[in-house]
Design an enzyme around this catalytic site. Structure first.
Site, PDB file in Angstrom:
ATOM      1  N   LYS A  87       0.844  -1.205  -0.059  1.00  0.00           N
ATOM      2  CA  LYS A  87      -0.137  -0.043  -0.036  1.00  0.00           C
ATOM      3  C   LYS A  87       1.084   1.336  -0.003  1.00  0.00           C
ATOM      4  O   LYS A  87       1.748   1.325   0.928  1.00  0.00           O
ATOM      5  CB  LYS A  87      -0.779  -0.036   1.304  1.00  0.00           C
TER       6      LYS A  87
HETATM    7  O1  G3P Z   1      -8.887   1.935   4.186  1.00  0.00           O
HETATM    8  C1  G3P Z   1      -8.959   3.496   4.664  1.00  0.00           C
HETATM    9  C2  G3P Z   1      -9.614   3.762   5.915  1.00  0.00           C
HETATM   10  O2  G3P Z   1      -9.076   2.744   6.945  1.00  0.00           O
HETATM   11  C3  G3P Z   1      -9.882   4.831   6.370  1.00  0.00           C
HETATM   12  O3  G3P Z   1     -11.097   4.792   7.050  1.00  0.00           O
HETATM   13  O4  G3P Z   1     -12.894   5.506   8.650  1.00  0.00           O
HETATM   14  O5  G3P Z   1     -10.234   6.063   8.899  1.00  0.00           O
HETATM   15  O6  G3P Z   1     -11.728   7.088   7.321  1.00  0.00           O
HETATM   16  P1  G3P Z   1     -11.261   5.878   8.104  1.00  0.00           P
END
Ligand code: G3P
Length: 218
Positions: A87
């Site tokens: 990633k």
């Molecule tokens: O895969 C990306 C994700 O982990 C971000 O999620 O909920 O932190 O915006 P969030």
């Protein structure tokens, strides 16, 4: 649409795997820290543990921000297990790294994508997956799902093979909307996947079926 779970929590990964609908896992440094996984050795071991639970792709994020650092880290991550996807953040050196890994046949996930232009660049560089963060766009009053639709159109126009991995999915309606638009993958919490199960008429109907069976077979 493939279902990935967005967590580094092994119990939740096991639970999603046991449901039989899990196609992979995404992690990031924040999710690893949330589980208390720190130190390079522990982090690398944790990725291998995740790979031993699921059959599909497991995204492991580099923390370097320069090309050489990303290449070194990414090669080390890719060598850990055949399911590892490297990633890489959507920055200039990240685009160079995506191209490098793509030329070497190493799978990549381009993360922190917030615009169609960034997604176009990631596809040109040969990313395996592109991760638009829909929840974080919604958080700032911008339509995250519209970005998925734009990227879908651009990739279809030119036959790009990069898979759209809707990330920062927060709830069940995000999952359904991503499926309607034609996202290749969504990654979200276990709750968003389990939310797909729920319908009150299912519960009412099952209760009546079981009650009627009981009456006839008392
Ligand atoms: O895969 C990306 C994700 O982990 C971000 O999620 O909920 O932190 O915006 P969030």
């Amino acid at each position: 649409m493939k279902f990935f779970i967005d967590t580094a929590n092994l119990d939740q990964i096991r639970e999603a795997q046991q449901l039989g609908v899990l196609d992979g896992v995404t992690t990031n440094p924040s999710l690893m820290a949330k589980e208390g996984i720190t130190g390079k050795e522990n982090i690398l071991k944790h990725y291998v543990d995740i790979c031993s639970i699921v059959d599909g792709d497991v995204s492991a994020e580099v923390v370097s921000t320069d090309f050489e650092g990303m290449v070194k880290e990414g090669e080390e991550l890719a060598a850990l297990h055949k399911q590892i996807v490297v990633k890489v953040p959507m920055i200039k050196d990240g685009v160079k790294a995506l191209k490098y890994f793509s030329d070497k046949g190493i799978k990549t996930n381009c993360t922190l994508v917030f615009s169609a232009g960034q997604a176009l660049l990631a596809a040109k560089a040969g990313a395996t997956y592109v991760s638009p963060f829909i929840g974080r766009l919604d958080d700032i009053s911008t339509d995250g799902l519209n970005l998925i639709a734009e990227i879908r159109m651009i990739y279809d126009n030119y036959g790009f093979e990069t898979q759209i991995l809707a990330a920062s999915v927060r709830h069940t309606m995000h999952v359904i909307d991503c499926a309607k638009i034609g996202s290749d993958v969504m990654t979200g919490p276990l709750s968003a996947i389990e939310g797909l199960l729920k319908h009150p008429l299912t519960d009412i109907g099952l209760e009546k079926f079981l009650a009627d069976y009981k009456k006839g077979n008392a």
